[in-house]
Design an enzyme around this catalytic site. Structure first.
Site, PDB file in Angstrom:
ATOM      1  N   HIS A  58      47.941  78.203  73.851  1.00 23.06           N
ATOM      2  CA  HIS A  58      47.398  77.229  72.904  1.00 23.06           C
ATOM      3  C   HIS A  58      46.580  76.591  73.074  1.00 23.06           C
ATOM      4  O   HIS A  58      45.973  76.422  74.561  1.00 23.06           O
ATOM      5  CB  HIS A  58      48.545  76.173  72.560  1.00 23.06           C
ATOM      6  CG  HIS A  58      49.027  75.118  73.765  1.00 23.06           C
ATOM      7  ND1 HIS A  58      48.026  74.128  74.129  1.00 23.06           N
ATOM      8  CD2 HIS A  58      50.055  75.253  74.551  1.00 23.06           C
ATOM      9  CE1 HIS A  58      48.704  73.361  75.012  1.00 23.06           C
ATOM     10  NE2 HIS A  58      49.828  74.108  75.266  1.00 23.06           N
ATOM     11  N   ASP A  68      46.739  72.581  80.939  1.00 23.54           N
ATOM     12  CA  ASP A  68      47.560  72.749  79.841  1.00 23.54           C
ATOM     13  C   ASP A  68      46.832  73.039  78.523  1.00 23.54           C
ATOM     14  O   ASP A  68      46.248  72.038  77.878  1.00 23.54           O
ATOM     15  CB  ASP A  68      48.538  71.552  79.633  1.00 23.54           C
ATOM     16  CG  ASP A  68      49.516  71.668  78.580  1.00 23.54           C
ATOM     17  OD1 ASP A  68      49.806  72.997  78.074  1.00 23.54           O
ATOM     18  OD2 ASP A  68      50.040  70.645  78.128  1.00 23.54           O
ATOM     19  N   ASP A  83      44.941  73.713  71.469  1.00 18.84           N
ATOM     20  CA  ASP A  83      44.785  72.269  71.516  1.00 18.84           C
ATOM     21  C   ASP A  83      45.249  71.508  72.933  1.00 18.84           C
ATOM     22  O   ASP A  83      46.115  72.157  73.543  1.00 18.84           O
ATOM     23  CB  ASP A  83      45.791  71.797  70.390  1.00 18.84           C
ATOM     24  CG  ASP A  83      47.178  72.153  70.408  1.00 18.84           C
ATOM     25  OD1 ASP A  83      47.549  73.238  70.781  1.00 18.84           O
ATOM     26  OD2 ASP A  83      47.932  71.387  70.202  1.00 18.84           O
ATOM     27  N   GLU A 119      49.929  73.651  68.941  1.00 14.52           N
ATOM     28  CA  GLU A 119      51.242  73.174  69.841  1.00 14.52           C
ATOM     29  C   GLU A 119      51.854  72.158  70.288  1.00 14.52           C
ATOM     30  O   GLU A 119      52.785  71.752  70.255  1.00 14.52           O
ATOM     31  CB  GLU A 119      50.882  74.137  71.212  1.00 14.52           C
ATOM     32  CG  GLU A 119      52.168  74.675  71.860  1.00 14.52           C
ATOM     33  CD  GLU A 119      52.768  73.580  73.075  1.00 14.52           C
ATOM     34  OE1 GLU A 119      53.683  73.642  73.440  1.00 14.52           O
ATOM     35  OE2 GLU A 119      51.833  72.635  73.246  1.00 14.52           O
ATOM     36  N   GLU A 120      50.918  71.040  70.527  1.00 13.46           N
ATOM     37  CA  GLU A 120      51.246  70.009  71.273  1.00 13.46           C
ATOM     38  C   GLU A 120      51.936  69.099  70.081  1.00 13.46           C
ATOM     39  O   GLU A 120      52.571  68.059  70.324  1.00 13.46           O
ATOM     40  CB  GLU A 120      50.150  69.205  71.757  1.00 13.46           C
ATOM     41  CG  GLU A 120      49.524  69.723  72.943  1.00 13.46           C
ATOM     42  CD  GLU A 120      50.416  69.634  74.155  1.00 13.46           C
ATOM     43  OE1 GLU A 120      51.394  69.430  73.942  1.00 13.46           O
ATOM     44  OE2 GLU A 120      49.654  70.524  75.278  1.00 13.46           O
ATOM     45  N   GLU A 155      51.861  78.716  79.912  1.00 14.89           N
ATOM     46  CA  GLU A 155      52.248  77.560  80.162  1.00 14.89           C
ATOM     47  C   GLU A 155      52.270  77.168  81.842  1.00 14.89           C
ATOM     48  O   GLU A 155      52.663  78.020  82.476  1.00 14.89           O
ATOM     49  CB  GLU A 155      53.245  76.915  79.695  1.00 14.89           C
ATOM     50  CG  GLU A 155      53.497  76.817  78.164  1.00 14.89           C
ATOM     51  CD  GLU A 155      52.804  75.401  77.425  1.00 14.89           C
ATOM     52  OE1 GLU A 155      52.086  74.616  78.184  1.00 14.89           O
ATOM     53  OE2 GLU A 155      52.455  75.302  76.044  1.00 14.89           O
ATOM     54  N   HIS A 175      48.870  66.501  80.303  1.00 13.97           N
ATOM     55  CA  HIS A 175      49.053  65.339  79.584  1.00 13.97           C
ATOM     56  C   HIS A 175      48.581  63.952  80.598  1.00 13.97           C
ATOM     57  O   HIS A 175      48.734  62.828  80.237  1.00 13.97           O
ATOM     58  CB  HIS A 175      50.304  64.874  79.209  1.00 13.97           C
ATOM     59  CG  HIS A 175      50.886  66.290  78.226  1.00 13.97           C
ATOM     60  ND1 HIS A 175      51.852  66.024  77.303  1.00 13.97           N
ATOM     61  CD2 HIS A 175      50.421  67.640  78.003  1.00 13.97           C
ATOM     62  CE1 HIS A 175      51.957  67.161  76.504  1.00 13.97           C
ATOM     63  NE2 HIS A 175      51.315  68.018  76.977  1.00 13.97           N
TER      64      HIS A 175
HETATM   65 ZN   LIG Z   1      50.995  73.382  76.862  1.00 13.22          ZN
END
Ligand SMILES: [Zn+2]
Length: 388
Positions: A75, A107, A77, A139-140, A167, A362
């Site tokens: 992903h 990520d 984003d 995705e997030e 991931e 994150h």
């Molecule tokens: Zn991710």
């Protein structure tokens, strides 16, 4: 591994990090960048634009135009970054002592950078099977991009058979995760005086009955046997109410109440059952009672996101390929959700395996180690044998 692959990966990662593709914002510039890099290697590309036009997925293919073979998916984003919590600009790649810092490094732009760096290597081979690249949006915030991309693929006549979702797993091989379904259920009644509750429809009272039913169903889920879910903790489908909001004051009937809840199904059937028990309860018990007093009363459930789980299955080609490449004999299941379940729903065999640790995802000062990127390149290079 091709000599300069790690240098290429670092350079591409620096470029990717400089696109601030927070889920709320556009990712179109990043998609244009990856499209032009892949086209330089001879890849055939398709851009799948989101309904709002602000975001896009990229799907690209190298090798013969035939069914089957491998999708490398990531992903594009990232989650937001609060600059004051960071040692340096989150959208500028910084290298320090073997670690590369920046929002999205682990990520999961590190994996995307490694895939892009390997594309020219794949392109130099006499490919007998196709290798596809899927870079998605949103995705997030609910995996909307991947769902859109997978809906479109059949229209392009493309049918891959294996998917590797990169991931961050520290390149451990993940063959299963629970789903994550999120909802907000809105109750709408009437206001009225607190001394006469039966003359109005108190939305909170009905929401409370709904929550009780939800918890009952949750308890029933604990008794269901799912042998394939044994390795999850806990090994059953969970439901949980995280937030409620409603009412004005103690002595006023509440006109509105919203219940924010989620479930983590270990099996798609559990998810369907929970939903059908609740909608039956609303349609046949709660709503008739509410509408007896106030015909316009309503209950509506808004789907915030339904991210399918990745089911552990006996035969999984993707898992076997990645185990062989990474030398892992054991596979694991994890608690976090990914786009993998959506690929599996489309009939592909799927595994989650990528560089970096979910512990850094994150977080402020998110990083990926150069060592992890280089091991990821080894894994991707190992695919060459299968593709030629
Ligand atoms: Zn991710």
């Amino acid at each position: 591994m091709p000599h300069s692959a790690i240098d290429d990966t670092k350079q591409i990662l620096a470029d990717l990090i400089a696109f601030p593709t927070v889920s709320a914002d556009s990712n179109r510039d990043l998609i244009d960048y990856t499209k032009s890099l892949l086209e330089k290697t001879g890849a055939r590309t398709k851009v799948i634009v989101s309904p709002c036009g602000k975001k896009a997925n990229l799907f690209a293919t190298l090798g013969p135009d035939i069914d089957g073979d491998i999708v490398l998916s990531g992903h594009s984003d990232v989650v937001p970054a609060e600059a004051s919590d960071w040692t340096s600009d989150p959208f500028e790649l910084r290298e320090d002592d073997g670690l590369l810092y920046g929002r999205g490094t682990c990520d999961m732009k590190g994996f995307i950078a490694a895939c892009l760096a390997m594309a020219s290597h794949y392109a130099s081979l006499d490919l007998k099977r196709p290798v596809h690249f899927a870079f998605t949006y949103d995705e997030e915030v609910g995996c909307f991009g991947a769902r859109h991309l997978l809906e479109e693929l059949p229209n392009f006549g493309i049918k891959p058979s294996v998917a590797i979702i990169g991931e961050p797993t520290e390149l451990r091989v993940i063959e299963g995760h629970k789903g994550c379904y999120e909802y907000t259920t809105h109750f709408c009644g009437t206001d009225g005086h607190g001394s006469e509750p039966d003359k109005g429809v108190n939305a909170i009272h009905f929401a409370a009955q709904y929550i009780t039913k939800l918890l009952d169903v949750g308890n029933e889920m604990k008794t269901r046997q799912h042998p394939s879910a044994n390795r999850f903790d806990p090994p059953w489908t969970t439901v949980q109410v995280g937030r409620i909001e409603g009412g004005l004051a103690r002595n006023v009937l509440a006109r509105n109440c919203a219940v924010e809840w989620e479930m983590r199904p270990v099996d798609p059937k559990d998810g369907e059952d929970v939903k059908s028990v609740l909608s039956h309860y609303c349609d046949h018990t709660l709503l008739p009672e509410m509408q007896k007093v106030y015909p316009d009363a309503s209950i509506t459930t808004e789907v915030v996101g339904e991210v399918a789980g990745l089911q552990v299955v006996d035969e999984n080609e993707a898992r076997d390929i990645v185990c062989a490449l990474t030398g892992h004999e054991h596979c694991e299941v994890v608690a976090f959700g990914t786009e993998a379940g959506l690929f599996q729903e489309c009939g592909m065999s799927v595994v989650v395996c990528g560089p970096g640790s979910i512990a850094q995802a994150h977080q402020p000062d998110e990083f990926i180690s150069i060592d992890q990127l280089s091991k990821c390149l080894d894994m991707l290079e190992g695919l060459s044998e299968r593709l030629t």
